[in-house]
Design an enzyme around this catalytic site. Structure first.
Site, short mmCIF file in Angstrom:
data_model
loop_
_atom_site.label_atom_id
_atom_site.label_comp_id
_atom_site.label_asym_id
_atom_site.label_seq_id
_atom_site.Cartn_x
_atom_site.Cartn_y
_atom_site.Cartn_z
N THR A 1 0.74 -1.13 -0.08
CA THR A 1 0.08 -0.09 0.09
C THR A 1 0.88 1.30 0.03
OG1 THR A 1 -1.72 1.00 1.23
CG2 THR A 1 -0.21 0.04 2.58
N GLY B 1 2.67 -2.26 4.12
CA GLY B 1 3.27 -3.57 4.88
C GLY B 1 2.36 -4.56 5.12
#
Length: 515
Positions: free
Chosen positions: A329, A411
């Site tokens: 992301t 993450g």
């Protein structure tokens, strides 16, 4: 100030602030630009979660999370991680822009239109931009998978070969899709001309999503969850996100005197890692609260956090309790001259999402549907209209009710872990944002390239620290310093004197820009 993992996106947001726009307007411009310039981690075929706060005490979360199809196929095995079957949730990032701009207009006097704010992104898609080192890395990393993804090679491997960092990268079909949004508004993605093309392309690819599912997709404005930590109030998005897991980690660490622990020492990493393990014991019960009775307060109950802190052995590692969930992301943030502040995460779940580029739209669809379980006994089992367990959790720390720290990271499983390291370094040790983000990090659990549930440590922690952690019972493996596997975080800190300091991760291609 703005911060993002791509310099062009940061510059786009900074320009909005220079021209008198507010933090939300700057963040929408960044969100559109990063959807073009960092397509391996996010895009308009994905989701977004926003954390918003200002000096007047307003605080809100925009939950831009897509939902499962209204009509589900029969699942007799786990939902695939890639391909059309993984597109089992709609995309809500664009509607999150709409809801955020409505908040800006209603509460901050915002005047910028969505069309104006996404114009630079259209230019990046139409005319091209220098391809980032991160995009080149993740294209090469997935090179054996890419040929099997519908429409992917045409869009992201022009000429049939992985593009090189620095070469001009063009996405003309995506530019046209963004033009439709600019011309007709955000809802065109869900119930207009673009929606029709998306529905047709999804059907051709074999996705379970329909035009009706797109129409039903709407971002929600909800109250954030809060926890006190060292005189600050930490905000996180509510379930189905893992925001309460991040807060639980910080609540556990709040029971320890970190001032007596040297930053970066084996004891520092051990405490952070063990706090993560204790918080992750409960994470598997997080689900869409519309489908289950979810007493969020229990996760952050003082007695529970006391027990979890007491369960930590300061000299011995406990087993890792979690099932691995991957994901990538982008984090970006903005604060304006009035202290109005925004932290945002935008995502297509895995790097490159589902791998499916929808029809002729240039839109890469997320694979967030793969976050659901197909097991009917699981709290996170897929159901019509349900939102999956969600890793995105951008955050904000308030001091005396005013925004103090904006933070977030890429993450998945690593998000709460990275935030624990970054927040303790910012709050407990008083490090500058650039230094806090550059310091060595850890990642507990599996990664793309290592299926063992080991404690991954960046080599920059030093051999002596690795050896000390192994003596405590941690099974370790060393990854490169500033590894792409260690996440890309960002932070902005607003001082009592009004001085704003910020940085983006040296592991990224971005920067913070002050105005």
């Amino acid at each position: 100030m703005v911060t993002s993992p791509h310099t062009l996106a940061s510059e786009t947001g900074a320009r909005v602030l220079r021209e008198g726009g507010d933090a939300i307007e700057a963040a929408v411009a960044i969100g559109a630009a990063i959807a073009v310039t960092y397509p391996h981690f996010c895009g308009i075929g994905g989701d977004a979660i926003w954390m918003i706060a200002d000096r007047d005490g307003r605080r809100a979360t925009v939950m831009g999370i897509g939902q499962a199809p209204g009509r589900l196929p029969a699942y007799d095995r786990p939902i695939p991680l890639r391909g059309a079957a993984s597109t089992a949730s709609s995309a809500c990032a664009v509607d999150a822009w709409r809801v955020a701009l409505e908040f800006s207009k209603a509460n901050w006097g915002g005047r910028r239109s969505l069309a104006e704010l996404i114009e630079p992104a259209i230019g990046f898609a139409e005319d091209g931009f220098p391809l980032s080192a991160s995009q080149a890395f993740w294209t090469d990393f997935r090179r054996t998978d890419l040929p099997d993804w519908p429409g992917f090679q045409k869009t992201f491997m022009p000429g049939g070969a992985p593009p090189r960092a620095g070469q001009t990268f063009v996405q003309k079909e995506l530019a046209e899709s963004l033009r439709l949004i600019a011309r007709n508004g955000a809802r065109d993605f869900y119930e207009g001309e673009l929606a029709s093309r998306l529905a047709e392309g999804l059907a051709e690819a074999g996705s379970p999503l329909t035009a009706q599912d797109l129409r039903a997709t709407r971002a929600l404005l909800e109250e954030p969850v809060a926890l006190d930590y060292r005189g600050l109030t930490l905000l996180a998005p509510p379930p189905p996100t893992q925001g309460i897991t991040t807060l639980a980690i910080m609540g556990i660490l709040n029971r320890f005197d970190l001032a007596a622990v040297d930053e970066g020492s084996p004891d520092f990493y051990h405490l952070c890692v063990e706090a993560v393990k204790q918080a992750f014991l409960d994470r598997g019960r997080i689900v869409d609260p519309r489908f289950a009775d979810l007493p969020t307060g229990l996760w952050l109950n003082a007695e529970l956090l006391d027990r979890k802190a007491a369960a930590i052995d300061r000299r011995r590692a406990l087993p890792w309790p979690a099932t691995f969930k991957t994901g990538d992301t982008v984090f970006f943030g903005a604060t304006d001259a009035e202290g109005r502040s925004v932290s945002v995460l935008q995502s297509t779940y895995f790097d490159w999402g589902s791998g499916v580029v929808v029809g002729d739209t240039g839109v890469l669809w997320q694979n967030r549907g793969a976050a659901f379980s197909a097991d009917p006994r699981s709290p996170n089992v897929i159901a019509p209209g349900k939102r999956p367990f969600y890793t995105l959790n951008p955050g904000m720390a308030l001091k005396n009710g005013r925004p103090r720290i904006l933070y977030g990271t890429q993450g998945a499983d690593g998000q709460p872990q990275t935030l624990a390291a970054v927040l303790t370094r910012l709050i407990d040790y008083g490090l500058d944002p650039a230094e806090a983000l550059a310091r060595p990090r850890f990642l507990l659990g599996r990664t793309f390239s290592d299926s063992r549930d080991t404690l991954k440590l960046e080599a920059s922690v030093g051999a002596a620290t690795v050896a000390a952690l192994e003596r405590m019972g941690h099974e370790t493996s060393v990854i490169a310093a500033n590894s792409p596997l260690a996440g890309q975080a960002g932070a902005i800190v607003i001082g009592d004197d009004g001085l704003v300091r910020g940085a983006h991760d040296p592991r990224s291609d971005g920067q913070a820009i002050g105005i």
